[in-house]
Scaffold this active site. Structure first.
Site, PDB file in Angstrom:
ATOM      1  N   GLU A 269     106.043  39.908  42.929  1.00 23.67           N
ATOM      2  CA  GLU A 269     104.592  40.010  43.539  1.00 23.67           C
ATOM      3  C   GLU A 269     104.752  41.028  44.425  1.00 23.67           C
ATOM      4  OE1 GLU A 269     102.015  38.186  42.735  1.00 23.67           O
ATOM      5  OE2 GLU A 269     103.035  36.622  41.409  1.00 23.67           O
ATOM      6  N   CYS A 303      97.477  42.461  49.795  1.00 26.58           N
ATOM      7  CA  CYS A 303      97.862  43.210  48.720  1.00 26.58           C
ATOM      8  C   CYS A 303      96.955  43.555  47.886  1.00 26.58           C
ATOM      9  CB  CYS A 303      99.030  42.281  47.940  1.00 26.58           C
ATOM     10  SG  CYS A 303      98.264  40.500  47.806  1.00 26.58           S
TER      11      CYS A 303
HETATM   12  P1  NAD Z   1     108.634  44.479  52.360  1.00 28.83           P
HETATM   13  O1  NAD Z   1     108.926  44.852  51.059  1.00 28.83           O
HETATM   14  O2  NAD Z   1     109.022  45.465  53.524  1.00 28.83           O
HETATM   15  O3  NAD Z   1     109.320  43.162  52.685  1.00 28.83           O
HETATM   16  C1  NAD Z   1     109.129  41.788  52.015  1.00 28.83           C
HETATM   17  C2  NAD Z   1     110.227  40.895  52.063  1.00 28.83           C
HETATM   18  O4  NAD Z   1     111.337  41.374  51.299  1.00 28.83           O
HETATM   19  C3  NAD Z   1     110.560  40.626  53.516  1.00 28.83           C
HETATM   20  O5  NAD Z   1     110.918  39.305  53.510  1.00 28.83           O
HETATM   21  C4  NAD Z   1     112.029  41.340  53.392  1.00 28.83           C
HETATM   22  O6  NAD Z   1     113.002  40.974  54.261  1.00 28.83           O
HETATM   23  C5  NAD Z   1     112.496  41.224  52.026  1.00 28.83           C
HETATM   24  N1  NAD Z   1     113.320  42.122  51.507  1.00 28.83           N
HETATM   25  C6  NAD Z   1     113.179  43.553  51.560  1.00 28.83           C
HETATM   26  N2  NAD Z   1     113.973  44.290  50.968  1.00 28.83           N
HETATM   27  C7  NAD Z   1     114.801  43.316  50.334  1.00 28.83           C
HETATM   28  C8  NAD Z   1     115.955  43.442  49.491  1.00 28.83           C
HETATM   29  N3  NAD Z   1     116.478  44.603  48.755  1.00 28.83           N
HETATM   30  N4  NAD Z   1     116.545  42.375  49.075  1.00 28.83           N
HETATM   31  C9  NAD Z   1     116.051  40.940  49.312  1.00 28.83           C
HETATM   32  N5  NAD Z   1     115.019  41.002  50.035  1.00 28.83           N
HETATM   33  C10 NAD Z   1     114.472  42.089  50.558  1.00 28.83           C
HETATM   34  O7  NAD Z   1     107.042  44.017  52.425  1.00 28.83           O
HETATM   35  P2  NAD Z   1     106.116  43.628  53.774  1.00 28.83           P
HETATM   36  O8  NAD Z   1     106.005  45.054  54.484  1.00 28.83           O
HETATM   37  O9  NAD Z   1     106.415  42.618  54.425  1.00 28.83           O
HETATM   38  O10 NAD Z   1     104.893  43.452  52.860  1.00 28.83           O
HETATM   39  C11 NAD Z   1     103.823  44.365  52.508  1.00 28.83           C
HETATM   40  C12 NAD Z   1     103.963  44.705  50.994  1.00 28.83           C
HETATM   41  O11 NAD Z   1     103.952  43.401  50.244  1.00 28.83           O
HETATM   42  C13 NAD Z   1     102.864  45.535  50.322  1.00 28.83           C
HETATM   43  O12 NAD Z   1     103.380  46.531  49.473  1.00 28.83           O
HETATM   44  C14 NAD Z   1     102.026  44.380  49.722  1.00 28.83           C
HETATM   45  O13 NAD Z   1     101.046  45.009  48.762  1.00 28.83           O
HETATM   46  C15 NAD Z   1     102.825  43.450  49.210  1.00 28.83           C
HETATM   47  N6  NAD Z   1     102.401  41.993  48.841  1.00 28.83           N
HETATM   48  C16 NAD Z   1     102.266  41.736  47.393  1.00 28.83           C
HETATM   49  C17 NAD Z   1     101.769  40.609  47.578  1.00 28.83           C
HETATM   50  C18 NAD Z   1     101.469  40.104  45.881  1.00 28.83           C
HETATM   51  O14 NAD Z   1     101.114  38.976  45.828  1.00 28.83           O
HETATM   52  N7  NAD Z   1     101.368  40.892  45.117  1.00 28.83           N
HETATM   53  C19 NAD Z   1     101.253  39.739  48.452  1.00 28.83           C
HETATM   54  C20 NAD Z   1     101.525  40.105  49.999  1.00 28.83           C
HETATM   55  C21 NAD Z   1     102.100  41.402  50.093  1.00 28.83           C
END
Ligand code: NAD
Length: 515
Positions: A269, A303
């Site tokens: 997601e 998102c």
């Molecule tokens: P982010 O990608 O920085 O982090 C999200 C999560 O992933 C965190 O828990 C982080 O620790 C973990 N993470 C990051 N890299 C990783 C890796 N290589 N391996 C394992 N875990 C890892 O995102 P954010 O800044 O917290 O959130 C914003 C982003 O999330 C935006 O791009 C938004 O569109 C997206 N988002 C999407 C949805 C959806 O349902 N499509 C919902 C909410 C947010």
């Protein structure tokens, strides 16, 4: 509440709040992870972090829990989720406030996020009696064919900061009724709401054991708090057959191939770059309100936030000045104050990203309304901004990528085909909408030749989904689906069963094999 509220420290409020929610002090005192509030920019607590070895141990406990939980009948598993929903109802005001404090959402959105958790619990309870398989016509006489859905295993959940608790519940409520155990790695930016949710879930488990005489296995719901390195443990552990990962497309690019390498199921997601089309026939008052909520709500940090607006050239000069007025007047303030519609950005990185995108827009000759920092709210580490409306001559530059901040790019269009082509001309494929009273345009937009997104709405904006539908998007959004419809199938494995109740052994496709 006074307008100077954001100037007062939140620290004295947080400890009693966490105590009411049942979080043990040892979890948020003396640790190495600083939990901050974007409202004031201050550190609220020092949370204990788990190591990769701790994460591996948590997966081990969850794996053992799965071996027992899969044998509990699904409607009984639903009873646990019903109790989780009840505990969430009791804790709604406190957990909603904590979401507001830790993420900066306005109060109704903080509460709305908890309501969404309650809604998915209700949905999952009903689902616990509806995990239906099919009976399939067989070509062989005296045979019956059917499919059965079985629990899958440990479900890993990695969540983003902007829906710090709802995303866990979308996954956990379904995974639990499907017979899976869950290991959750929340965003490192939102550990407090995760600890509170975990405490609430543990209360539900204790009630389940007490009230139903059951013995929910230890390790059924595990929480691991920390940085991405412990998320990577979840990604790589062979005992986790399904991982639901919510976050940026960058995160998905790292996680997706690693899951594929070990043939694990990914529910990805990822980022969105969502658009709306305003057609000549649109009800402009309705469109104005829909656009305002979708583009500025949650300070542009959903998102599904509306990031690109395509306005038909015949109504552009009517709609856009009205939008500019709304953008100029919208109340940016402490999210706890009644009347505030736009709270703070999560942190400095979000602010810098926003300013960079606006600079890129200016370099292309765009007219930029708003977008600057609102001074005097919170401390030095709090970042409040006026939402930005950016009039672009062409669909280009920063409009083609998600910037996780309240920026709305506005572009003119002249034909519906051109507008749909622009809607689809980005990497992400999460959500989209059209404002029109023209039935042909609305149907075209939702047709196979229309929007290529996982969500395509008519006369509402792209954001604010309810849990009954499957949620997720295509292309760089990752293809995963969560919450309603038949999303539950991702948390189970399907077995096709053929039963021979005859005395003969006819083979399919006319094959003969007489020994
Ligand atoms: P982010 O990608 O920085 O982090 C999200 C999560 O992933 C965190 O828990 C982080 O620790 C973990 N993470 C990051 N890299 C990783 C890796 N290589 N391996 C394992 N875990 C890892 O995102 P954010 O800044 O917290 O959130 C914003 C982003 O999330 C935006 O791009 C938004 O569109 C997206 N988002 C999407 C949805 C959806 O349902 N499509 C919902 C909410 C947010």
């Amino acid at each position: 509440m006074p307008a100077t509220l954001a100037a007062a420290s939140l620290v004295p409020e947080v400890d009693p709040l966490l105590q009411r929610l049942g979080v043990p002090r040892a979890a948020y005192m003396g640790g190495t992870l600083a939990a901050r509030s974007p409202i004031t920019g201050e550190v609220l607590a020092q949370v204990q972090q788990q190591s990769p070895a701790d994460a591996t141990a948590a997966i081990g406990r969850a794996h053992a829990a799965f071996q027992a939980w899969r044998n509990v009948p699904a409607p009984r598993r639903g009873e646990l989720v019903r109790l989780l929903g009840e505990e969430l109802r009791t804790a709604k005001a406190d957990l909603g406030l904590l979401v507001t404090i830790e993420v900066g959402k306005i109060s109704s959105e903080g509460l709305g996020e908890v309501q969404e958790m309650i809604d998915i619990c209700d949905f999952a309870v009903g689902l616990s009696r509806q995990l239906y398989g099919l009976t399939i016509a067989t070509e062989r006489p005296g045979h019956r064919m059917m499919e059965t859905w079985h629990p899958l295993g440990v479900c890993g959940v990695i969540s983003a900061f902007n829906f710090p608790v709802a995303v866990w519940s979308w996954n956990a409520a379904l995974a639990l009724v499907c017979g899976d155990s869950v290991v959750w790695k929340p965003s490192e930016k939102t550990p407090l709401t995760a600890l509170a949710t975990h405490a609430i879930a543990q209360r539900a488990i204790a009630r389940f054991n007490r009230e139903t005489g059951s013995d929910a296995p230890e390790g059924l719901l595990e929480l691991i708090v920390g940085q991405r390195d412990i998320g990577e443990v979840l990604v790589d552990d062979a005992r986790v057959p399904v991982l639901s990962a919510t976050g940026s497309t960058t995160m998905g690019r790292a996680v997706g191939p690693r899951l594929a390498a070990r043939f694990a199921r990914g529910i990805l997601e990822l980022g969105g770059n969502n658009a709306a089309i305003v057609a000549p026939s649109a009800d402009l008052n309705l469109a104005l309100r829909g656009i305002a909520f979708a583009a500025m709500g949650t300070a542009g940090q959903r998102c599904t936030t509306l990031r690109r607006l395509f306005v038909h050239e015949s109504i552009y000069d009517q709609l856009v000045p009205q939008l500019v007025k709304v953008y100029t007047n919208v109340q940016v303030d402490d999210p706890r104050i009644a009347g505030t519609l736009v709270g703070p950005l999560i942190d400095r990185m979000a602010f810098d990203g926003m300013q960079k995108a606006l600079e890129q827009g200016r370099a292309l000759g765009a007219t930029v309304h708003g977008g600057g920092r609102v001074e005097g709210l919170g401390g030095a580490g709090a970042y409040y901004v006026r939402p930005a409306l950016v009039e672009l001559q062409k669909h280009e530059g920063p409009a083609l990528h998600e910037t996780f901040a309240p920026i709305l790019y506005v572009v003119r269009y002249s034909s519906i085909d051109e507008a749909i082509a622009m809607n689809n001309a980005v990497g992400a494929g999460l959500s989209s909408s059209i404002f029109t009273l023209n039935m042909r345009e609305a149907e075209l937009f939702m047709s196979a030749a229309g929007s290529d997104c996982g969500i395509a709405n008519v006369n509402i904006g792209p954001s604010g989904a309810e849990i009954g539908g499957a949620f997720g998007g295509e292309k760089e959004t990752g293809g995963g689906r969560e919450a309603g419809s038949d999303s539950w199938k991702a948390y189970m494995r399907r077995a096709t069963n053929t039963i021979n109740y005859s005395t003969a052994l006819p083979l399919a496709q006319g094959v003969t094999f007489d020994v």
